[in-house]
Write a protein that holds these residues in place. Structure first.
Motif, PDB file in Angstrom:
ATOM      1  N   UNK A 464      45.511  35.708  38.415  1.00  0.00           N
ATOM      2  CA  UNK A 464      44.939  36.309  37.215  1.00  0.00           C
ATOM      3  C   UNK A 464      43.963  35.294  36.632  1.00  0.00           C
ATOM      4  N   UNK A 465      42.761  35.762  36.324  1.00  0.00           N
ATOM      5  CA  UNK A 465      41.732  34.871  35.785  1.00  0.00           C
ATOM      6  C   UNK A 465      41.398  35.316  34.361  1.00  0.00           C
ATOM      7  N   UNK A 466      41.441  34.365  33.436  1.00  0.00           N
ATOM      8  CA  UNK A 466      41.097  34.676  32.048  1.00  0.00           C
ATOM      9  C   UNK A 466      39.589  34.534  31.877  1.00  0.00           C
ATOM     10  N   UNK A 467      38.920  35.664  31.656  1.00  0.00           N
ATOM     11  CA  UNK A 467      37.462  35.655  31.526  1.00  0.00           C
ATOM     12  C   UNK A 467      37.038  35.684  30.063  1.00  0.00           C
ATOM     13  N   UNK A 468      37.918  35.317  29.161  1.00  0.00           N
ATOM     14  CA  UNK A 468      37.576  35.288  27.743  1.00  0.00           C
ATOM     15  C   UNK A 468      37.840  36.620  27.064  1.00  0.00           C
ATOM     16  N   UNK A 469      36.929  37.604  27.269  1.00  0.00           N
ATOM     17  CA  UNK A 469      37.157  38.881  26.597  1.00  0.00           C
ATOM     18  C   UNK A 469      37.966  39.849  27.452  1.00  0.00           C
ATOM     19  N   UNK A 470      38.263  39.457  28.664  1.00  0.00           N
ATOM     20  CA  UNK A 470      39.166  40.260  29.494  1.00  0.00           C
ATOM     21  C   UNK A 470      39.823  39.371  30.545  1.00  0.00           C
ATOM     22  N   UNK A 471      40.792  39.954  31.252  1.00  0.00           N
ATOM     23  CA  UNK A 471      41.446  39.242  32.346  1.00  0.00           C
ATOM     24  C   UNK A 471      41.126  39.968  33.636  1.00  0.00           C
ATOM     25  N   UNK A 472      40.904  39.207  34.714  1.00  0.00           N
ATOM     26  CA  UNK A 472      40.708  39.841  36.017  1.00  0.00           C
ATOM     27  C   UNK A 472      41.963  39.615  36.860  1.00  0.00           C
ATOM     28  N   UNK A 473      42.464  40.717  37.388  1.00  0.00           N
ATOM     29  CA  UNK A 473      43.690  40.663  38.186  1.00  0.00           C
ATOM     30  C   UNK A 473      43.329  40.854  39.650  1.00  0.00           C
ATOM     31  N   UNK A 474      43.712  39.897  40.471  1.00  0.00           N
ATOM     32  CA  UNK A 474      43.479  40.003  41.926  1.00  0.00           C
ATOM     33  C   UNK A 474      44.726  40.562  42.580  1.00  0.00           C
ATOM     34  N   UNK A 475      44.563  41.739  43.171  1.00  0.00           N
ATOM     35  CA  UNK A 475      45.699  42.329  43.857  1.00  0.00           C
ATOM     36  C   UNK A 475      45.270  42.890  45.187  1.00  0.00           C
ATOM     37  N   UNK A 476      46.203  43.563  45.852  1.00  0.00           N
ATOM     38  CA  UNK A 476      45.870  44.251  47.091  1.00  0.00           C
ATOM     39  C   UNK A 476      46.645  45.548  47.106  1.00  0.00           C
ATOM     40  N   UNK A 477      46.021  46.599  47.579  1.00  0.00           N
ATOM     41  CA  UNK A 477      46.735  47.855  47.769  1.00  0.00           C
ATOM     42  C   UNK A 477      47.146  47.900  49.228  1.00  0.00           C
ATOM     43  N   UNK A 478      48.391  47.560  49.479  1.00  0.00           N
ATOM     44  CA  UNK A 478      48.818  47.447  50.881  1.00  0.00           C
ATOM     45  C   UNK A 478      48.931  48.809  51.544  1.00  0.00           C
ATOM     46  N   UNK A 479      48.895  49.878  50.778  1.00  0.00           N
ATOM     47  CA  UNK A 479      48.972  51.211  51.387  1.00  0.00           C
ATOM     48  C   UNK A 479      47.618  51.632  51.935  1.00  0.00           C
ATOM     49  N   UNK A 480      46.555  51.343  51.191  1.00  0.00           N
ATOM     50  CA  UNK A 480      45.228  51.708  51.689  1.00  0.00           C
ATOM     51  C   UNK A 480      44.590  50.554  52.454  1.00  0.00           C
ATOM     52  N   UNK A 481      45.161  49.368  52.338  1.00  0.00           N
ATOM     53  CA  UNK A 481      44.594  48.210  53.027  1.00  0.00           C
ATOM     54  C   UNK A 481      43.333  47.708  52.358  1.00  0.00           C
ATOM     55  N   UNK A 482      43.255  47.827  51.057  1.00  0.00           N
ATOM     56  CA  UNK A 482      42.069  47.370  50.322  1.00  0.00           C
ATOM     57  C   UNK A 482      42.476  46.278  49.348  1.00  0.00           C
ATOM     58  N   UNK A 483      41.599  45.309  49.191  1.00  0.00           N
ATOM     59  CA  UNK A 483      41.818  44.368  48.101  1.00  0.00           C
ATOM     60  C   UNK A 483      41.457  45.052  46.809  1.00  0.00           C
ATOM     61  N   UNK A 484      42.100  44.673  45.722  1.00  0.00           N
ATOM     62  CA  UNK A 484      41.866  45.308  44.431  1.00  0.00           C
ATOM     63  C   UNK A 484      41.564  44.222  43.425  1.00  0.00           C
ATOM     64  N   UNK A 485      40.519  44.392  42.671  1.00  0.00           N
ATOM     65  CA  UNK A 485      40.268  43.487  41.549  1.00  0.00           C
ATOM     66  C   UNK A 485      40.027  44.344  40.332  1.00  0.00           C
ATOM     67  N   UNK A 486      40.865  44.218  39.318  1.00  0.00           N
ATOM     68  CA  UNK A 486      40.649  45.052  38.138  1.00  0.00           C
ATOM     69  C   UNK A 486      40.581  44.186  36.887  1.00  0.00           C
ATOM     70  N   UNK A 487      39.778  44.660  35.942  1.00  0.00           N
ATOM     71  CA  UNK A 487      39.647  43.985  34.654  1.00  0.00           C
ATOM     72  C   UNK A 487      40.551  44.680  33.646  1.00  0.00           C
ATOM     73  N   UNK A 488      41.320  43.887  32.932  1.00  0.00           N
ATOM     74  CA  UNK A 488      42.243  44.464  31.939  1.00  0.00           C
ATOM     75  C   UNK A 488      42.184  43.635  30.653  1.00  0.00           C
TER      76      UNK A 488
END
Lengths: 653, 143
Positions: A464-488
């Motif tokens: 998890x990276x703190x970008x100041x006004x949001x956080x970026x979460x590095x994940x992976x969707x192992x069902x679709x086989x895709x890396x996931x990066x979402x801002x929360x």
């Protein structure tokens, strides 16, 4: 001493023993062994028919000693001894030879196994030959119960024991009872307000005429044995008289010291003099002496000046309370694993990465945000949220190897609470597996997944990276086989649960064990889940392992039932197979007192060692240590062991 | 970049002389890792800086090995792996995936099979490719 009328019974245990041991041959061989007048084998000696065979043979052959070759004596020795006693044989003249755990289950050669079974059975015959008639020792006992821990488990146990007519001392280390349940918003799967269902129990415990409530207290010393424990409890001074305090809050208003508020998991500040929470019991302000500028000597004194009712007393001193109790229930609960261990998630570092308990407080209507969910860092609203399962759990490599059991279901609940107040908000849940084990939990979680548009992403978060006004979460969707990066805007870590702070030291105080993860260890994982290896000490709730509220409450009641089993006895009996001192041989050297793990032997003024038969467990450590051979354990004497060894090692005649 | 033809599933036996089961055993022997310890949490893939370029994500490579799927050996993942050990430091089950990837590469490299044909590179590719990429191709080729 047997007059040479010993009966031997060999159990097949279905095929458990018979498969590897020729039980018929064992019986036939033993028939010709000196002193044996009867020997037979049977399918299940523990069955009613098997027990009847023992009873019949005792009567018919006038047996004065019995050997049952079967499973370990910890399984059925009592069964067989009870059967023998019914027809008049002294129960201590029946011995069990273990030919299952020590023979059939561990050998692969039937010939060798049979030979070993014969030798072990012969040894038991030798022991029985020299066994004496013994009488159990009667012990008086206290009828009070000590319950340590005032969370929902301890409250349940205390109320159950008290309702059965026994006095209870309920000890809680915090200034109020209630435990973690008091912090929760709502409980799954019914979405009941946690405080609404907890506080009636808290009141019941505090008002119960048979419950003595000791908050802000800790047990500092325990001595004694089942039925007769002496406990010393240290009650910290609160410096406020709960009977006088009228909760006016004037003291807190003038108090100059602010510290992090435990009840809100550090999301808010409290004063050094404070009310733990609105429904706290006892309902009184408490002066935290560690935070206060100082009461001894007094350095501020403002709270006392403004207290209209004179409730504040700086002269209050710690109290040491000594109680005699017959049984002890430990329900000391849990803490969350320290999030700062999860450096890749910024746990304890990024203010917008919070623990599940912090989130409970954030959405609680009377929490630090009054239920209006906002980012702790900048107070902005939360529109995008990520929940991370298994934060510290199921990670044998770096954190905790076990599943914390409650996180999957409470995360679903928390996602639902978020969606209820943020219908346009985005909620993502990163999970490995969804383990919603509990009545109605699976339906509850699946309903939320299906109806609330919560994104369930099957993959553990790496960073998890703190970008100041949001956080970026590095994940992976192992069902679709895709890396996931979402801002929360906010991340909630479903933290592993760990035994509450100080559990290990407490276990030492009570002479019980903890498991490899520090949870209190039960005597048997299946059949004795609330007992410990120390008789009279019981465990319940999260302190024993991760569990939800209903399981904790059930264990609280279970431990209460086990405690009542002791408290309700007229007198307790103790095995007479204890150490005994031959005064003629004893030199008073005291080696035995150091060898004894139970503090059961003392050298008296007369220069002779004396055994406290009630503390003695008959382990024999003293007998082995005694240089003059003055100590022996009844029915486990040296001559018996010499004969048993000869029977095991000797040649066949 | 011009590559030698990707290995087809049916070629694996021909090239390596091993069944998938043997290959998994060999990978475990070479890497010292238990690929069956993986419980597919996906943390390796979530943190992998090269995952975008992989045919199979790191966790999928391990899963393919667990079920003896030849795709583990035909996917480009092992060659894309930069051996940065991000996966190893995060793995909750202590599986050193970088070592597994290296073992998978060794299965081919020991057969002297060219993965990158230097002679097949054009001048333009040699000019434009990062030197480190070409050098690491050498290393993988000679390893």
């Amino acid at each position: 001493m047997s007059q040479g009328r010993i009966g031997v019974f060999i159990c097949h245990c279905g095929m458990n023993i018979e498969e590897m041991v020729d039980t018929h041959r064992v019986a036939e061989t033993l028939k010709n062994y000196p002193g044996v007048v009867h020997a037979e084998d049977y399918d299940y000696m523990c069955s009613e028919i098997g027990q009847q065979k023992i009873r019949d043979a005792i009567v018919e052959h006038k047996l004065d000693g019995v050997v049952v070759a079967a499973c370990t004596p910890s399984m059925h020795q009592e069964t067989f001894r009870n059967a023998a006693e019914e027809v008049g044989l002294n129960r201590y003249r029946l011995e069990v030879a273990n030919i299952r755990e020590q023979v059939s289950w561990v050998h692969t050669d039937r010939e060798v196994a049979t030979e070993k079974a014969i030798r072990l059975t012969r040894a038991a015959v030798e022991k029985v030959r020299m066994d004496d008639d013994l009488t159990p020792i009667a012990v008086e006992h206290a009828t009070k119960c000590l319950v340590v821990g005032g969370g929902i488990t301890g409250i349940q146990a205390a109320v159950n024991v008290a309702n059965n007519g026994y006095d209870v001392i309920l000890v809680e280390k915090n200034p109020s009872i209630g435990g973690h349940m008091a912090q929760l918003s709502v409980t799954f799967p019914t979405l009941d307000c946690a405080q609404c269902i907890l506080t009636p129990r808290m009141v019941e415990a505090s008002r119960h005429p048979r419950i003595k409530l000791l908050t802000y207290s800790e047990v500092i010393d325990v001595s004694g044995y089942i039925g007769n424990y002496t406990v010393k409890i240290r009650k910290k001074p609160t410096y406020v008289d709960p009977d006088k305090c009228n909760l006016c809050n004037k003291c807190a208003e003038v108090c100059p010291v602010s510290v992090s508020e435990e009840f809100n998991e550090g999301l808010s500040q409290r004063k050094a003099i404070y009310l733990p929470f609105a429904q706290a019991i006892p309902s009184s302000y408490v002066l935290d002496e560690d935070a206060c500028l100082g009461v001894k000597p007094l350095r501020c004194g403002r709270c006392q000046e403004v207290c209209d009712v004179g409730a504040i007393n700086y002269d209050m001193a710690p109290e040491i309370i000594t109680e005699k109790v017959g049984a002890i229930i430990l329900a000391t609960g849990y803490d969350l694993y320290d999030p700062s261990n999860l450096t890749e998630y910024g746990g304890g570092k990024y203010p917008d990465v919070v623990t599940s308990l912090q989130f409970e407080r954030m959405v609680h209507p009377s929490g630090p945000m009054k239920g209006d969910l906002r980012r702790p860092s900048d107070g902005r609203p939360v529109n995008r949220i990520a929940f991370v399962h298994c934060a510290g759990s199921r990670d044998p490599e770096r954190h905790k190897p076990y599943c914390s059991r409650i996180c999957c279901t409470y995360t679903a609940k928390q996602a639902l609470l978020f969606k209820k107040s943020h219908s346009d908000g985005e909620a993502s849940v990163f999970y490995i597996d969804i383990r919603t084990d509990g009545k109605g939990y699976e339906e509850f979680a699946q309903n939320i997944i299906a109806s609330q548009r919560v994104r369930y992403i099957r993959g553990k978060v790496a960073k998890i990276v703190d970008e100041g006004d949001h956080l970026t979460v590095w994940g992976a969707d192992t069902l679709s086989g895709e890396r996931v990066e979402i801002d929360v805007d906010l991340v909630v870590l479903a933290m592993a649960v760990v035994p509450s702070k100080g559990t290990e030291e407490m276990a030492k105080t009570f002479h019980i064990n903890v498991d490899e993860n520090g949870f209190l260890k039960e005597a048997h994982p299946k059949l004795r889940p609330v007992e410990t290896t120390t008789a009279g000490v019981f465990i319940a709730g999260m302190a024993q392992g991760p569990k939800d509220i209903p399981d904790s409450v059930a264990q609280g009641s279970a431990a209460a039932a086990k405690a009542i089993e002791i408290l309700s006895q007229k007198e307790l009996t103790h095995s007479p197979e204890v150490a005994t001192v031959n005064e003629e041989l004893c030199s008073g050297c005291g080696v035995c007192t150091r060898a004894c793990p139970y503090d059961a032997i003392k050298v008296e003024r007369s220069g002779i060692a004396v055994v406290n038969e009630i503390l003695c467990s008959g382990c024999g450590a003293c007998a082995a240590a005694c240089p003059t051979g003055a100590i022996e354990v009844k029915n486990d004497r040296r001559v018996q062991y010499a004969a048993m060894l000869a029977a095991v090692l000797g040649r066949d005649e | 970049m011009t590559r030698t033809k990707q290995v087809e599933a049916e070629d694996i036996i021909a090239i390596t002389g091993m069944s998938m089961g043997d290959i998994v055993d060999k990978i475990e022997e070479l890497s010292g890792q238990n690929v069956f310890a993986c419980y597919q949490c996906g943390m390796c893939s979530a943190g992998c800086p090269m995952a975008e370029e992989m045919d199979l994500l790191p966790n999928q490579v391990l899963h393919a090995l667990q079920i003896q799927d030849p795709e583990a050996m035909t996917a480009n993942s092992m060659w894309v792996c930069a051996s940065c050990y991000s996966c190893q430091v995060r793995c909750p089950k202590g599986v050193d995936l970088a070592k597994v990837m290296e073992a998978m590469r060794q299965i081919y490299l020991r057969k002297q099979l060219d993965h990158v044909s230097l002679n097949g590179l054009t001048h333009r590719e040699i000019r434009r490719l990062p030197q480190i990429a070409i050098v690491s191709s050498f290393r993988k080729k000679t390893g």
